[in-house]
Design an enzyme around this catalytic site. Structure first.
Site, short mmCIF file in Angstrom:
data_model
loop_
_atom_site.label_atom_id
_atom_site.label_comp_id
_atom_site.label_asym_id
_atom_site.label_seq_id
_atom_site.Cartn_x
_atom_site.Cartn_y
_atom_site.Cartn_z
N ARG A 28 -5.23 -11.56 10.05
CA ARG A 28 -5.87 -10.43 10.49
C ARG A 28 -4.95 -9.17 10.21
O ARG A 28 -3.59 -9.33 10.61
CB ARG A 28 -6.42 -10.38 12.02
CG ARG A 28 -7.37 -11.52 12.13
CD ARG A 28 -8.29 -11.12 13.63
NE ARG A 28 -8.90 -12.30 13.86
CZ ARG A 28 -10.06 -12.80 13.17
NH1 ARG A 28 -10.57 -11.83 12.45
NH2 ARG A 28 -10.73 -13.65 13.58
N ASP A 29 -5.29 -8.05 9.64
CA ASP A 29 -4.54 -7.09 9.74
C ASP A 29 -4.26 -6.10 10.98
O ASP A 29 -5.23 -6.44 11.83
CB ASP A 29 -5.47 -5.76 8.86
CG ASP A 29 -4.67 -4.67 8.43
OD1 ASP A 29 -4.46 -4.45 6.97
OD2 ASP A 29 -4.20 -3.94 9.13
N ILE A 30 -3.02 -5.78 11.12
CA ILE A 30 -2.45 -5.32 12.32
C ILE A 30 -3.25 -4.19 12.80
O ILE A 30 -3.25 -3.49 13.70
CB ILE A 30 -1.04 -4.99 12.39
CG1 ILE A 30 -0.36 -5.19 13.69
CG2 ILE A 30 -0.57 -3.87 11.59
CD1 ILE A 30 1.12 -5.31 13.76
N ASN A 86 -4.78 -2.71 -3.20
CA ASN A 86 -3.84 -1.51 -3.46
C ASN A 86 -2.68 -1.80 -4.24
O ASN A 86 -2.05 -2.69 -4.06
CB ASN A 86 -3.57 -0.72 -2.03
CG ASN A 86 -4.63 -0.23 -1.40
OD1 ASN A 86 -5.92 -0.10 -2.01
ND2 ASN A 86 -4.77 -0.26 -0.13
N VAL A 95 2.63 -1.95 1.79
CA VAL A 95 3.60 -3.29 1.74
C VAL A 95 3.60 -3.62 0.58
O VAL A 95 2.72 -4.23 -0.22
CB VAL A 95 2.81 -4.19 2.86
CG1 VAL A 95 3.84 -5.47 2.66
CG2 VAL A 95 2.69 -3.47 4.15
N HIS A 99 -1.56 -8.19 -1.71
CA HIS A 99 -2.20 -8.61 -0.67
C HIS A 99 -3.77 -8.08 -0.92
O HIS A 99 -3.74 -6.92 -1.60
CB HIS A 99 -2.02 -8.18 0.68
CG HIS A 99 -1.66 -6.74 0.60
ND1 HIS A 99 -0.41 -6.23 0.30
CD2 HIS A 99 -2.36 -5.63 1.02
CE1 HIS A 99 -0.32 -5.08 0.34
NE2 HIS A 99 -1.47 -4.53 1.11
N MET A 100 -4.52 -8.93 -0.55
CA MET A 100 -6.01 -8.75 -0.83
C MET A 100 -6.77 -8.24 0.61
O MET A 100 -6.43 -8.90 1.49
CB MET A 100 -6.82 -9.80 -1.48
CG MET A 100 -8.19 -9.64 -1.74
SD MET A 100 -8.92 -11.22 -2.47
CE MET A 100 -8.46 -11.10 -4.16
N HIS A 101 -7.47 -7.08 0.61
CA HIS A 101 -8.10 -6.81 1.90
C HIS A 101 -9.31 -7.43 1.85
O HIS A 101 -9.95 -7.18 0.72
CB HIS A 101 -8.01 -5.35 2.06
CG HIS A 101 -6.72 -4.50 2.17
ND1 HIS A 101 -6.22 -4.04 3.27
CD2 HIS A 101 -5.74 -4.06 1.29
CE1 HIS A 101 -5.00 -3.61 3.25
NE2 HIS A 101 -4.77 -3.36 2.01
P1 DGP Z 1 -1.75 -1.60 2.10
O1 DGP Z 1 -1.72 0.00 2.22
O2 DGP Z 1 -2.75 -2.06 0.88
O3 DGP Z 1 -0.26 -1.89 1.49
O4 DGP Z 1 -2.06 -2.38 3.26
C1 DGP Z 1 -0.87 -2.90 3.93
C2 DGP Z 1 -1.67 -3.36 5.25
O5 DGP Z 1 -0.92 -4.35 5.87
C3 DGP Z 1 -2.16 -2.35 6.35
O6 DGP Z 1 -3.50 -2.36 6.38
C4 DGP Z 1 -1.73 -2.73 7.53
C5 DGP Z 1 -1.09 -4.14 7.25
N1 DGP Z 1 0.21 -4.55 7.91
C6 DGP Z 1 1.28 -3.79 7.75
N2 DGP Z 1 2.43 -4.62 8.54
C7 DGP Z 1 1.59 -5.64 9.21
C8 DGP Z 1 2.16 -6.51 10.04
O7 DGP Z 1 3.18 -6.72 10.30
N3 DGP Z 1 1.16 -7.54 10.35
C9 DGP Z 1 -0.07 -7.50 10.15
N4 DGP Z 1 -1.04 -8.39 10.64
N5 DGP Z 1 -0.52 -6.51 9.38
C10 DGP Z 1 0.27 -5.64 8.74
#
Ligand code: DGP
Length: 113
Positions: A28-30, A86, A95, A99-101
């Site tokens: 899950r996204d943070i 992205n 990041v 990664h795929m959202h």
């Molecule tokens: P992007 O902008 O596409 O690089 O999205 C990066 C996503 O990663 C953003 O929605 C927040 C998520 N994210 C960043 N750091 C962490 C983390 O430490 N844990 C989790 N679960 N998600 C994270």
């Protein structure tokens, strides 16, 4: 390597992991932007979509399959969901680990950018 997602893969940083196999993990996204917001990432470090090659076809296929499976599990498959990658600075990538959202559980806007 100082990569937050590699640290999640290695178990060095906690995450709510929904799926793991030899190629990908999903968690899950943070900072969720929808009721369901899951990230599907490769286990191996690939900096961005721009670094994906033909040889990564099985990995990309697996990422899509896992996104579809999680959409079912999270009960958003029927109503629909969005998958987004992205790439690079102007693509909104923060990041630097591919990664795929997977976003679902609400009506997505018509805008993509
Ligand atoms: P992007 O902008 O596409 O690089 O999205 C990066 C996503 O990663 C953003 O929605 C927040 C998520 N994210 C960043 N750091 C962490 C983390 O430490 N844990 C989790 N679960 N998600 C994270």
């Amino acid at each position: 390597m100082d990569c937050i997602f590699c640290k999640i893969v290695a178990g060095e940083v906690p995450a709510d992991i929904l799926y793991r196999d030899e190629l990908v993990i999903a968690f899950r996204d943070i900072n969720p932007e929808a009721p369901v917001h899951v990230l599907i990432i490769p286990v191996k470090h690939i900096p961005s979509l721009a670094d994906v090659t033909e040889a990564d076809a099985p990995l990309v296929s697996r990422m899509i399959s896992v996104a579809n499976r999680i959409a079912e599990q999270e009960d958003v498959a029927e109503k629909g969901y969005r998958v987004a990658i992205n790439c690079g600075e102007q693509g909104g990538q923060l990041v630097p680990h591919l990664h795929m959202h997977l976003l679902g559980g609400r009506q997505m806007s018509g805008k993509l950018g």
